[in-house]
Scaffold this active site. Structure first.
Site, PDB file in Angstrom:
ATOM      1  N   CYS A   1       0.477  -1.515   0.245  1.00  0.00           N
ATOM      2  CA  CYS A   1       0.170  -0.403   0.171  1.00  0.00           C
ATOM      3  C   CYS A   1       0.615   1.783  -0.161  1.00  0.00           C
ATOM      4  O   CYS A   1       0.024   2.260  -0.082  1.00  0.00           O
ATOM      5  CB  CYS A   1      -0.704  -0.041   1.390  1.00  0.00           C
ATOM      6  SG  CYS A   1      -1.773  -1.139   1.555  1.00  0.00           S
TER       7      CYS A   1
ATOM      8  N   HIS B   1      19.082   0.066   2.202  1.00  0.00           N
ATOM      9  CA  HIS B   1      17.427   0.488   1.939  1.00  0.00           C
ATOM     10  C   HIS B   1      16.009  -1.101   1.740  1.00  0.00           C
ATOM     11  O   HIS B   1      15.362  -1.219   2.793  1.00  0.00           O
ATOM     12  CB  HIS B   1      17.338   0.729   0.277  1.00  0.00           C
ATOM     13  CG  HIS B   1      14.940   1.355   0.611  1.00  0.00           C
ATOM     14  ND1 HIS B   1      14.773   2.347   0.905  1.00  0.00           N
ATOM     15  CD2 HIS B   1      14.738   0.079  -0.437  1.00  0.00           C
ATOM     16  CE1 HIS B   1      13.599   2.743   0.670  1.00  0.00           C
ATOM     17  NE2 HIS B   1      13.607   1.293  -0.389  1.00  0.00           N
TER      18      HIS B   1
END
Lengths: 342, 282
Positions: free
Chosen positions: A53, A101
């Site tokens: 999302c 990351h």
């Protein structure tokens, strides 16, 4: 023979607008994998797409210029309707930055809700999809496996995932600390306004054994019962509801008389189980003295918010330790990237 | 060898307690698994020590053969600690009360510590009245019941802390570590339901033994009166739970009163007044 980079190209809730991520998310991961492979034939050797999302990211191993080309591709093919400088929300990270990351993402450090655990499953799903379709080889296999292990390690060794952050989930967790099994709990929602709150919705979402809606008029209660499932009754049935239901959420309008401690004491004396009262109304619906009744646990909206805020502060404090673990794991992983550049 | 095993078991119990505390404060699964495993090792060593002690007793005292050496305070206290630890381990893993060790292990450690530092571990000869098969039944059952009551006490403490936290409306870290109030309440009820019949049976069998040996069922010394009081208090606890609907804090206080009675019965009068048990201080 190899002169390749590990890159991540994508957009997250931190870097981009919702519309950009919506644009990107139109391509499901399986479709995106196929599309990118078709367009980058020979330019990349490994590929994985993570779509949640809050983020849409393409991890790839390929030639040094792959990062910028993938970014252009995302803008032109996947985000065709982008306007203005919206594409600036797309980032490109390479090698150690890309690994760092990925490890941070799987550890929940990049999530909107700091430390949330769902992301670990999403990273796993993304990796397994790419693996099953043979888009990954040694570099992404190792990077994703290590990212999943780091995500687990961070959650085991720090308290970054502990403590609920929303008022609704705090209410559910408190109920779970009172009752042995929430699926054996009866919930009463008192006042039509209560269903406008996240607290009542959260409790019903946690699937109690039964639910009943009480409102000033039976018709309004019935509307809610039809909408959310369960039984309906007018406010006259309140004493009975206090006696037969285990969790009672109240949000009556100010013109309604408050629930007296005497009424609650009478109901509690006829019960064999504890009674959990959630007064989310302003002004409050339940007399403060009710909190002193044995086996009655009374919380108001400020109590729930205070717990959620404390939990949030604790998670933030834990983020530092989590980042340290991520850094350590990245440093351990980096030597495996070196062969790419030889 | 049996003393060495006992001491090793004592050290492991202490280590298990430290791990259980670390789990309470750090909430890391490593500490939970560690205290379970270390306590299991402690229970195994302790049981082995008891077996060796029995073998030594039989080898050195042929007339006492086939009677368990539960006639000295050391033996009784050591056996009680073994039961406490075994029940604690079973309860913690069966009902996921992962912090139970923090509440129960101090008591078993106290029992083991008294044995290790203050009591003489040597085994005296059996008094003639103790040459009876009841020797293998009466103390075994009663100490078993007491071991379960000690665990019920630990669960009660956990309940009171949890209840206080939830009542405060500002629960702190411990609340998320402890199980739900209903779980603690139910486990407490089950513990008493298990131990109360054992206590009644142990007392009845003691009465039969007394009848066989001295021609009377009871002489109502303080210990026997204390045991009777414990029976009544725990009986009231169960009765009020079932018939009176007493749950939660009120019921827990009765449970604690029962435990106080057990403690007084066991410790307060064990040495001097239940004279069948031999006390050998160092």
């Amino acid at each position: 023979m190899r002169d390749e980079n590990l890159v991540v190209v994508g957009a997250s809730h931190k870097s981009s607008t919702l519309s950009l991520r919506e644009d990107l998310a139109r391509q499901k991961p399986a479709q995106a994998l196929e599309l990118i492979r078709q367009n980058f034939n020979g330019e990349l050797s490994e590929l994985c797409v993570l779509a949640t999302c809050n983020r849409y990211e393409v991890y790839a191993v390929g030639r040094p210029e792959l990062g910028s080309k993938l970014k252009e591709f995302l803008i032109s093919k996947l985000g065709a309707s982008l306007q203005g400088d919206a594409h600036q929300g797309i980032y490109v990270l390479e090698n150690s930055h890309a690994v760092s990351h990925l490890f941070s993402v799987s550890s929940g450090l990049e999530s909107m809700v700091l430390g949330e655990s769902e992301i670990l499953g999403q990273v796993k799903d993304a990796y397994e999809l790419a693996l099953a379709q043979e888009y990954t080889k040694s570099v992404l296999n190792t990077a994703f496996q290590k990212a999943l292990a780091t995500g687990k390690k961070v959650r085991t060794e720090t308290k970054i995932s502990e403590g609920r952050l929303s008022v609704a989930s705090v209410a559910v967790e408190l109920a779970q600390k009172i009752f042995a099994d929430f699926s054996n709990v009866a919930v009463a929602v008192v006042g039509a306004g209560a269903m406008g709150s996240e607290t009542a919705k959260g409790l019903l979402h946690a699937k109690p054994k039964s639910q009943i809606f009480l409102s000033r008029t039976s018709a309004r209660a019935q509307e809610l019962a039809n909408q959310y499932g369960g039984a309906a009754a007018s406010l006259e049935a309140l004493p009975l509801a206090l006696e037969s239901c285990d969790v009672v959420v109240t949000q009556l309008s100010a013109d309604q008389p408050p629930l007296s401690a005497v009424m609650i004491e009478q109901a509690a004396s006829r019960r064999k189980r504890p009674l959990f009262l959630l007064d989310i109304a302003m002004p409050r619906n339940i007399e403060e003295a009710a909190s002193r009744i044995p086996n009655v646990y009374l919380y108001n909206i400020d109590d729930l918010k205070a717990i959620a805020e404390t939990n949030h502060a604790k998670r933030k404090a834990e983020a530092e330790s989590a980042r340290r673990i991520v850094q350590e794991e990245v440093l351990k992983f980096l030597p495996r990237l070196i062969p790419l550049r030889n | 060898m049996e003393i060495l095993l006992f001491q090793a078991s004592f050290a492991l119990s202490a280590l298990a307690f430290v791990f259980s505390l670390l789990y309470l404060f750090r909430r890391e699964d490593f500490f939970k698994n560690s205290w379970y495993r270390v306590l299991l090792a402690s229970v195994v060593l302790h049981a082995l020590s008891f077996v060796l002690r029995t073998a030594d007793f039989w080898a050195g005292y042929p007339e006492g053969r086939y009677y368990l050496p539960l006639h000295s305070f050391f033996s009784v206290l050591s056996y009680l600690a073994l039961v406490i630890n075994a029940v604690c381990l079973a309860l913690a893993s069966r009902y996921q009360i992962s912090v139970l060790g923090c509440f129960v292990l101090p008591l078993s450690l106290a029992a083991q510590g008294v044995c290790a530092w203050f009591l003489n571990a040597s085994m005296p000869l059996l008094a003639p009245a103790l040459h009876s098969y009841w020797m293998n039944i009466h103390p075994l059952i009663l100490m078993g019941a007491y071991g379960v009551f000690v665990n019920a006490f630990g669960v009660s403490l956990a309940f009171l802390i949890q209840e206080r936290q939830l009542k405060s409306r500002h629960p702190k870290g411990f609340v998320w570590q402890l199980p739900a109030l209903e779980v603690l309440d139910r486990v407490n009820g089950k513990m008493v339901l298990l131990a109360l019949p054992a206590l009644a049976l142990g007392m009845a069998l003691g009465g039969l033994w007394s009848w066989d040996s001295w021609g009377r069922i009871m002489k109502l010394d303080i210990k026997e009166t204390g045991a009777m009081a414990s029976l009544i208090i725990y009986g009231a606890y169960l009765g009020l739970r079932w018939a009176g609907g007493w749950q939660g804090r009120r019921a827990v206080w009765i449970n604690l009163a029962g435990f106080a009675s057990v403690l007084i019965t066991f410790l307060g009068v064990n040495i001097r007044l239940h004279h069948y048990v031999v006390s050998l201080m160092r």
